[in-house]
Design an enzyme around this catalytic site. Structure first.
Site, PDB file in Angstrom:
ATOM      1  N   GLU A  49       0.886  -1.157   0.000  1.00 38.00           N
ATOM      2  CA  GLU A  49       0.000   0.000   0.000  1.00 38.00           C
ATOM      3  C   GLU A  49       0.929   1.215   0.000  1.00 38.00           C
ATOM      4  O   GLU A  49       1.864   1.272   0.804  1.00 38.00           O
ATOM      5  CB  GLU A  49      -0.868   0.048   1.272  1.00 38.00           C
ATOM      6  CG  GLU A  49      -1.822   1.238   1.213  1.00 38.00           C
ATOM      7  CD  GLU A  49      -2.562   1.520   2.515  1.00 38.00           C
ATOM      8  OE1 GLU A  49      -2.175   1.004   3.570  1.00 38.00           O
ATOM      9  OE2 GLU A  49      -3.552   2.292   2.451  1.00 38.00           O
ATOM     10  N   ARG A 275       6.399 -12.229   9.523  1.00 44.32           N
ATOM     11  CA  ARG A 275       7.052 -10.991   9.123  1.00 44.32           C
ATOM     12  C   ARG A 275       8.397 -10.881   9.828  1.00 44.32           C
ATOM     13  O   ARG A 275       8.645 -11.524  10.842  1.00 44.32           O
ATOM     14  CB  ARG A 275       6.169  -9.796   9.443  1.00 44.32           C
ATOM     15  CG  ARG A 275       5.868  -9.610  10.920  1.00 44.32           C
ATOM     16  CD  ARG A 275       4.872  -8.474  11.123  1.00 44.32           C
ATOM     17  NE  ARG A 275       5.353  -7.268  10.472  1.00 44.32           N
ATOM     18  CZ  ARG A 275       4.554  -6.317   9.971  1.00 44.32           C
ATOM     19  NH1 ARG A 275       3.249  -6.460  10.051  1.00 44.32           N
ATOM     20  NH2 ARG A 275       5.055  -5.252   9.420  1.00 44.32           N
ATOM     21  N   LYS A 285       5.310   0.306   9.893  1.00 43.79           N
ATOM     22  CA  LYS A 285       5.149   1.589   9.226  1.00 43.79           C
ATOM     23  C   LYS A 285       4.652   2.655  10.189  1.00 43.79           C
ATOM     24  O   LYS A 285       5.065   3.799  10.121  1.00 43.79           O
ATOM     25  CB  LYS A 285       4.138   1.431   8.084  1.00 43.79           C
ATOM     26  CG  LYS A 285       4.785   1.505   6.709  1.00 43.79           C
ATOM     27  CD  LYS A 285       3.717   1.439   5.633  1.00 43.79           C
ATOM     28  CE  LYS A 285       4.137   0.502   4.515  1.00 43.79           C
ATOM     29  NZ  LYS A 285       3.066   0.279   3.543  1.00 43.79           N
TER      30      LYS A 285
END
Length: 578
Positions: A49, A275, A285
């Site tokens: 994104e 992750r 983020k």
RNA sequence: UGGGGUGUAGCCAAGUCGGUAAGGCAACGGGUUUUGGUCCCGUCAUUCGAGGGUUCGAGUCCUUCCACCCCAGCCA
């Protein structure tokens, strides 16, 4: 647009021997290939994104997705998952493309945006309504939350759940037409409000959002949700293996529901891996954006940031990051990789490729008493002791030199092999020198070291076979170039700064000395025209990279990428601990 | 007290049909060395979250338990 020397649609192959054990995803795909599924072709995608800069966690995903495609004769798309206009910006899409390319991967002509599919997604939603599988809910966000139930209690059906297909169709069309305000209605899937999987309790598919989208502008005021857009985007692109991180495991049921309910076939399947986490840094983020917005770092590309742009500016090579991603493996267990492995990977690469030069970070003046005042010698030193092909450069020598402050001790501890009164050491590639005296300032600090040199040791060898224990780097005072050197350390002093178990915020753990700027470093004159981004090894000190923003011809600025392994520091520490 | 996952060395991580614990990082010894770098050689899990069971044999099968992660956005 395409990164150089990379086979079509593939990523670079590093010289590493293939990993012995295969990860669970490759094992699954091996089986698919044996069974002849997908016509023997694997289609993957990297779907960021555009709401922030890419970090090394994304690099893991990029290496995985592009790597899989390359290994199994398929292709990997770059797709921007741009379904939430209020968070996304073109600045981010540009940086993401730059970073993926820089890492060495090539999506060729397969650059996609979920926003390209908005019309089709809208049509799919209409189809669900017609099939009685979706409805427009007019409850407020808060009411919907109240109706959802809890982890242990089932939810309740919305009073709008049984609207007629006609009414739903009209409402949905009016939503699109902009007849309502944000939050007035939402399109929901009609699944099961009592599902044990909370995600399946009539999830939202489309929401009203009067916002300007960075690509579609104001063409839309309703936007699809991730769970609706992602699976369909994968299907539209012919993705076979949709790989994401563990937190989406619960979403897989919905991913499958959407595709199955719409009767889409063949269809992609979702696989989840853990992750990346690395010690002494944060990789979310949300947190990285805070560091930038709170100006705790100089920007997304601050060399202390774990972002791709930060690592690049720090001096990391694409290959070192790819090797790192290969070394950490792919699995489903939550894990935190030791930051030392990342450092090892840059050193491993730079040791091979970085030209050696000399730079004195904290200069200490040295006067060679018996060296003629007006004499200068122009030595020719190799750029790499083991790689003649890397060539050489000229390095001047003269009576007054500078050495590293830490290379001299008036009162040397045991095992200190460097310069001290009466000691003889080698100046790298130049001469043996012996310390004869020191000059101190009023505080008693040594400000100058007096030495004599042995003219018979030119080049750093003595014909009489006399051995010397230390070799020091140096620069000629007259010829040295002043440089700014930025010494970077880990950004956080806590191993897991993100942990909130002790009630602290990650920002409480920033390491105050993560950046130490030296403005009076002296480097050899060959560095005058160091290109921004060019990497070097300052012998005995570490790997440095000319800063891509601030370095100028004649006044270079260097960022320390990593120190060299320092066994003296270790010995000294051990001695101090005793 | 719901559902979905995961637990192999300090950190990652392999481990096929059950056959007697890969590899890397880190650490620690030693050798080479004009970078206390590199390189080389060696050490580093009688044990696989814990307990029971099946078996000649279990990290691998069964079972009970424990720990940790994710899910109640109209974020992704």
């Amino acid at each position: 647009m395409s990164a150089s020397n990379i086979p079509a649609g593939k990523g670079p192959t590093d010289n590493e021997a293939p990993a012995k054990g295969r990860d669970f995803i490759r094992t699954i795909i091996d089986r698919h290939m044996e069974e002849g599924k997908y016509d023997g072709k694997v289609m993957t995608r990297f779907p960021p994104e555009p709401n922030g800069y890419l970090h090394i966690g994304h690099a893991k995903s990029i290496c995985l997705n592009f790597g899989l495609a390359a290994e199994f004769g398929g292709a990997c798309n770059l797709r921007f998952d741009d379904t939430n206009p209020s968070k996304e910006e073109v600045e981010y899409v540009d940086s993401i493309m730059e970073d993926v390319k820089w890492l060495g991967f090539d999506w060729e002509d397969r650059l996609y945006y979920a926003s390209n599919y908005f019309e089709r997604l809208y049509e799919y939603a209409v189809q669900l309504i017609i099939d009685g599988k979706a409805y427009v809910d007019s409850l407020s966000a808060e009411e919907i939350r109240e109706h959802r139930g809890t982890l242990t209690e089932p939810g309740k059906n919305s009073p709008y759940r049984d609207r007629s297909v006609e009414e739903n169709l009209e409402l949905f069309a009016d939503m699109r037409a902009g007849k309502y305000r944000d939050g007035d209605h939402v399109l929901r899937a009609k699944i099961d409000m009592a599902s044990a999987n909370v995600i399946m309790r009539d999830p939202a598919l489309f929401r009203i959002k009067h916002a300007v989208h960075h690509r579609t502008g104001d063409a839309w005021c309703i936007y699809p949700m991730y769970d609706f857009a992602h699976c369909l985007s994968d299907a539209i692109e012919g993705v076979t293996h949709s790989i994401c991180t563990l937190e989406f495991e619960n979403n897989r049921e919905l991913y499958d529901w959407v595709l199955d309910t719409l009767g889409i076939s063949p269809r992609p399947h979702q696989y989840e891996f853990a992750r990346l986490n690395i010690t002494y840094t944060v990789l979310s983020k949300r947190k990285l954006i805070q560091l930038v917005e709170d100006k705790l770092v100089s920007g997304w590309d601050d060399p202390r940031m774990p972002t791709i742009s930060g690592l690049r500016r720090r001096g990391y090579t694409p290959a070192s990051i790819r090797n790192f991603c290969e070394k950490i493996g792919v699995a489903k267990a939550d894990s935190t990789v030791d930051h030392a492995l990342l450092e090892f990977c840059v050193r491993e690469d730079l040791n091979e490729s970085a030209p050696r030069v000399m730079g004195v970070l904290n200069p200490l003046k040295v006067v060679i008493e018996n060296y003629p005042e007006d004499r200068e010698e122009d030595f020719d030193f190799p750029y790499h002791p083991e790689k003649e092909e890397m060539g050489s450069r000229k390095v001047p020598f003269s009576k007054i030199l500078y050495i590293e402050q830490e290379d001299f001790r008036e009162d040397p501890p045991k095992k200190f092999f460097r310069l001290a009164p009466g000691r003889e050491v080698r100046l790298r590639y130049a001469y043996y020198v012996t310390c004869t005296d020191v000059v101190k300032d009023e505080n008693g600090t040594v400000v100058e070291v007096r030495c004599t040199y042995d003219p018979e040791t030119k080049g750093g060898w003595s014909k009489d076979g006399r051995k010397v224990k230390g070799t020091l780097h140096w620069v000629s005072a007259k010829h040295a170039l002043k440089a700014e050197v930025r010494l970077y350390e880990k950004l956080f002093q806590k191993e897991n700064p993100a942990s909130t178990k002790d009630g602290t915020d990650f920002k409480d753990h920033l390491y105050p000395e993560s950046l130490v700027t030296l403005t009076d470093a002296l480097v050899e004159p060959s560095l005058t025209n160091a290109e921004p981004g060019q990497r070097f090894q300052f012998e005995r000190m570490g790997y440095f990279c000319a800063d891509s923003k601030d370095s100028r011809p004649g006044s270079p600025v260097f960022n320390r990428t990593a120190t060299l392994r320092d066994s003296w520091a270790r010995i000294e520490k051990q001695m101090n601990n005793k």
